[in-house]
Every structure is written in structure tokens, then in C-alpha cells.
Design a protein around this motif. Structure first.
Motif, PDB file in Angstrom:
ATOM      1  N   LYS A   1       6.543  13.877  -6.794  1.00 36.21           N
ATOM      2  CA  LYS A   1       7.576  12.926  -6.341  1.00 36.21           C
ATOM      3  C   LYS A   1       7.135  12.129  -5.116  1.00 36.21           C
ATOM      4  O   LYS A   1       7.380  10.937  -5.019  1.00 36.21           O
ATOM      5  CB  LYS A   1       8.868  13.679  -6.009  1.00 36.21           C
ATOM      6  CG  LYS A   1       9.657  14.077  -7.233  1.00 36.21           C
ATOM      7  CD  LYS A   1      11.100  14.408  -6.874  1.00 36.21           C
ATOM      8  CE  LYS A   1      11.896  14.868  -8.086  1.00 36.21           C
ATOM      9  NZ  LYS A   1      11.413  16.197  -8.583  1.00 36.21           N
ATOM     10  N   GLU A   2       6.432  12.784  -4.204  1.00 37.03           N
ATOM     11  CA  GLU A   2       6.099  12.113  -2.943  1.00 37.03           C
ATOM     12  C   GLU A   2       5.121  10.955  -3.155  1.00 37.03           C
ATOM     13  O   GLU A   2       4.989  10.098  -2.294  1.00 37.03           O
ATOM     14  CB  GLU A   2       5.544  13.101  -1.913  1.00 37.03           C
ATOM     15  CG  GLU A   2       4.296  13.844  -2.335  1.00 37.03           C
ATOM     16  CD  GLU A   2       4.628  15.187  -2.947  1.00 37.03           C
ATOM     17  OE1 GLU A   2       3.795  16.093  -2.861  1.00 37.03           O
ATOM     18  OE2 GLU A   2       5.724  15.342  -3.514  1.00 37.03           O
ATOM     19  N   SER A   3       4.413  10.938  -4.320  1.00 44.87           N
ATOM     20  CA  SER A   3       3.492   9.822  -4.546  1.00 44.87           C
ATOM     21  C   SER A   3       3.993   8.875  -5.629  1.00 44.87           C
ATOM     22  O   SER A   3       3.221   8.114  -6.203  1.00 44.87           O
ATOM     23  CB  SER A   3       2.091  10.353  -4.873  1.00 44.87           C
ATOM     24  OG  SER A   3       2.132  11.433  -5.747  1.00 44.87           O
ATOM     25  N   ALA A   4       5.286   8.915  -5.902  1.00 40.93           N
ATOM     26  CA  ALA A   4       5.857   8.027  -6.913  1.00 40.93           C
ATOM     27  C   ALA A   4       5.585   6.576  -6.563  1.00 40.93           C
ATOM     28  O   ALA A   4       5.708   6.172  -5.416  1.00 40.93           O
ATOM     29  CB  ALA A   4       7.367   8.263  -7.025  1.00 40.93           C
ATOM     30  N   GLY A   5       5.176   5.794  -7.551  1.00 40.41           N
ATOM     31  CA  GLY A   5       4.975   4.370  -7.343  1.00 40.41           C
ATOM     32  C   GLY A   5       3.536   4.004  -7.038  1.00 40.41           C
ATOM     33  O   GLY A   5       3.133   2.874  -7.238  1.00 40.41           O
ATOM     34  N   ASP A   6       2.748   4.948  -6.572  1.00 39.40           N
ATOM     35  CA  ASP A   6       1.345   4.667  -6.274  1.00 39.40           C
ATOM     36  C   ASP A   6       0.537   4.920  -7.547  1.00 39.40           C
ATOM     37  O   ASP A   6       0.563   6.015  -8.093  1.00 39.40           O
ATOM     38  CB  ASP A   6       0.857   5.576  -5.142  1.00 39.40           C
ATOM     39  CG  ASP A   6      -0.467   5.109  -4.565  1.00 39.40           C
ATOM     40  OD1 ASP A   6      -1.297   4.589  -5.344  1.00 39.40           O
ATOM     41  OD2 ASP A   6      -0.660   5.249  -3.355  1.00 39.40           O
ATOM     42  N   THR A   7      -0.160   3.901  -8.040  1.00 42.72           N
ATOM     43  CA  THR A   7      -0.827   4.058  -9.333  1.00 42.72           C
ATOM     44  C   THR A   7      -2.278   4.517  -9.225  1.00 42.72           C
ATOM     45  O   THR A   7      -2.912   4.800 -10.227  1.00 42.72           O
ATOM     46  CB  THR A   7      -0.806   2.722 -10.115  1.00 42.72           C
ATOM     47  OG1 THR A   7      -1.391   1.708  -9.301  1.00 42.72           O
ATOM     48  CG2 THR A   7       0.619   2.336 -10.497  1.00 42.72           C
ATOM     49  N   THR A   8      -2.818   4.595  -8.029  1.00 42.74           N
ATOM     50  CA  THR A   8      -4.206   5.029  -7.917  1.00 42.74           C
ATOM     51  C   THR A   8      -4.369   6.293  -7.080  1.00 42.74           C
ATOM     52  O   THR A   8      -5.195   7.139  -7.383  1.00 42.74           O
ATOM     53  CB  THR A   8      -5.087   3.931  -7.289  1.00 42.74           C
ATOM     54  OG1 THR A   8      -4.516   3.553  -6.026  1.00 42.74           O
ATOM     55  CG2 THR A   8      -5.172   2.721  -8.196  1.00 42.74           C
ATOM     56  N   ASP A   9      -3.580   6.432  -6.058  1.00 44.07           N
ATOM     57  CA  ASP A   9      -3.728   7.572  -5.159  1.00 44.07           C
ATOM     58  C   ASP A   9      -2.457   8.403  -5.227  1.00 44.07           C
ATOM     59  O   ASP A   9      -1.512   8.181  -4.487  1.00 44.07           O
ATOM     60  CB  ASP A   9      -3.973   7.068  -3.737  1.00 44.07           C
ATOM     61  CG  ASP A   9      -4.200   8.221  -2.769  1.00 44.07           C
ATOM     62  OD1 ASP A   9      -4.499   9.339  -3.238  1.00 44.07           O
ATOM     63  OD2 ASP A   9      -4.062   8.003  -1.560  1.00 44.07           O
ATOM     64  N   TYR A  10      -2.415   9.354  -6.161  1.00 44.01           N
ATOM     65  CA  TYR A  10      -1.212  10.161  -6.337  1.00 44.01           C
ATOM     66  C   TYR A  10      -1.600  11.598  -6.631  1.00 44.01           C
ATOM     67  O   TYR A  10      -2.736  11.888  -7.038  1.00 44.01           O
ATOM     68  CB  TYR A  10      -0.336   9.598  -7.466  1.00 44.01           C
ATOM     69  CG  TYR A  10      -1.058   9.409  -8.782  1.00 44.01           C
ATOM     70  CD1 TYR A  10      -1.132  10.437  -9.718  1.00 44.01           C
ATOM     71  CD2 TYR A  10      -1.679   8.190  -9.090  1.00 44.01           C
ATOM     72  CE1 TYR A  10      -1.801  10.266 -10.919  1.00 44.01           C
ATOM     73  CE2 TYR A  10      -2.343   8.019 -10.288  1.00 44.01           C
ATOM     74  CZ  TYR A  10      -2.400   9.051 -11.203  1.00 44.01           C
ATOM     75  OH  TYR A  10      -3.074   8.877 -12.378  1.00 44.01           O
ATOM     76  N   LEU A  11      -0.669  12.487  -6.400  1.00 48.60           N
ATOM     77  CA  LEU A  11      -0.869  13.897  -6.698  1.00 48.60           C
ATOM     78  C   LEU A  11      -0.098  14.246  -7.967  1.00 48.60           C
ATOM     79  O   LEU A  11       0.866  13.590  -8.320  1.00 48.60           O
ATOM     80  CB  LEU A  11      -0.362  14.764  -5.545  1.00 48.60           C
ATOM     81  CG  LEU A  11      -1.091  14.590  -4.214  1.00 48.60           C
ATOM     82  CD1 LEU A  11      -0.369  15.366  -3.119  1.00 48.60           C
ATOM     83  CD2 LEU A  11      -2.539  15.047  -4.319  1.00 48.60           C
TER      84      LEU A  11
END
Ligand code: NI
Length: 199
Positions: free
Chosen positions: A150-160
Motif C-alpha cells: 500500500k505504501e508504494s501505491a501509484g509508483d510504477t517503477t519503485d515499489y514493494l
């Protein structure tokens, strides 16, 4: 439809969803009855670009782990435990086991990315990726849960990614034998492999 009927239908739907979630993701998580259903068909692509199905891995024991190469901690730990456990076995035993890493992040884990990544681990390790649909099917077969964090929602390259981190031991017929986690000690994994597979 009267209001109470709508509530009843909504409630029933929630209960069905909860039961499905339990059966899929939680019900067999620690050696319960549900875990017997782990495993099944998949079609994926290995780190050399070759199409592989579950049948290609029948005939040897498989240590199967689902994760992703950008994982900062749990996945490299699990794969290192698998590698260290394999290294503790003699060559004859190692030849009976294929460690397999299946990505749950195919958008970033291309064939090339996997090829570079699995080189860091056991020489027998196979990396598998595929289309989103192929990965969903493989993860379902193994009752593996995963989702973008959830904390990296919206980031399309750097996410967990959140994901379950079981290491499954499957027999040469593709049937579940036992499982480990990324926290299993390599000595313990090696002992269990030796005990379950023998010489
Ligand atoms: Ni991970």
C-alpha cells in the motif's frame, strides 16, 4: 429488493469471500490439512527464455519460492537459505533437487533481470517469470498471496510487494512434501531435505 434482503446478500458475500481467503491464503499455512492441495499446473518462462511447465520439473524434487528480485530483504534471505542448504548436501543429493524462484512481479522481473539475479544463488537455481495471467495462475496453484504494498501505491517503477514467503518442497511427482520459510536455518533445511529425500 427490500433493504434487509440487500443486507443479507451483502453479508453472505462477505462471508463467502472470507472463507475463500482463508482457504486460499491462510487455511493451510502451517501444516494444516489445506496444505495438501498445494501445487499444480503452470506455464512460465525461465531465465534463458525457454517456456517451462510444471511437468518439466517432475522427476526431481523441487524447492519452490515465490518472490521478486527487487525485494530488499525477505526474498534474498530465502534464496540464500535455499542455496546454503543445498551447499550442505553432497553432489548426489544436490542433483536430485531443483531450486526454483518464481517471480510475483513480472512487470519488472524480465527474463534478463531474472538471469542476472539467479546467478547470485545456487547454480542449479531456475528463475521463472511470465505474463501477469501466468504468474497469477502459478501463485494460485501454490496458494501464494501477493499484492503491491500500500505504501508504494501509484509508483510504477519503485515499489514493494507484499507476499507470503514459504519455500515449498515438492516431490518428483509434483506433490507437496513440506515447507520452510525464509527464517528457516540452512542447517535445518539441509537436515530436512536429507531426511525426506535420503540417498
Ligand atoms: Ni520478498
Amino acid at each position: 429488493m427490500r433493504p434487509y434482503q440487500a443486507v443479507l446478500i451483502a453479508t453472505t458475500g462477505l462471508i463467502v469471500a472470507a472463507i475463500a481467503a482463508f482457504v486460499l491464503y491462510g487455511g493451510g499455512g502451517s501444516g494444516g490439512r489445506g496444505i495438501a492441495a498445494i501445487g499444480g499446473p503452470f506455464t512460465l518462462t525461465d531465465q534463458t527464455g525457454k517456456t517451462r511447465t510444471e511437468r518439466d520439473f517432475h522427476g526431481s524434487y523441487n524447492l519452490i519460492y515465490f518472490g521478486y528480485t527487487f525485494c530488499p530483504d525477505v526474498c534474498p534471505t530465502a534464496l540464500q537459505v535455499m542455496t546454503s542448504a543445498m551447499d550442505r548436501l553432497d553432489k548426489g543429493m544436490q542433483a536430485k533437487i531443483t531450486p526454483i524462484f518464481i517471480t510475483i512481479d513480472p512487470a519488472r522481473d524480465t527474463v534478463e533481470q531474472l538471469a542476472a539475479y539467479v546467478e547470485n544463488f545456487h547454480p542449479r537455481m531456475i528463475g521463472l517469470t511470465g505474463t501477469e495471467e501466468q504468474v497469477v495462475q502459478a501463485a494460485r496453484a501454490y496458494r501464494v498471496y501477493y499484492a503491491a504494498a500500500k505504501e508504494s501505491a501509484g509508483d510504477t517503477t519503485d515499489y514493494l510487494m507484499d507476499h507470503s514467503s514459504f519455500v515449498f518442497l515438492m516431490d518428483p511427482a509434483g506433490l507437496y512434501v513440506t515447507h520452510f520459510t525464509h527464517a528457516t536455518k540452512p542447517d535445518r533445511m539441509a537436515e530436512t531435505l536429507q531426511a525426506k529425500i535420503g540417498n
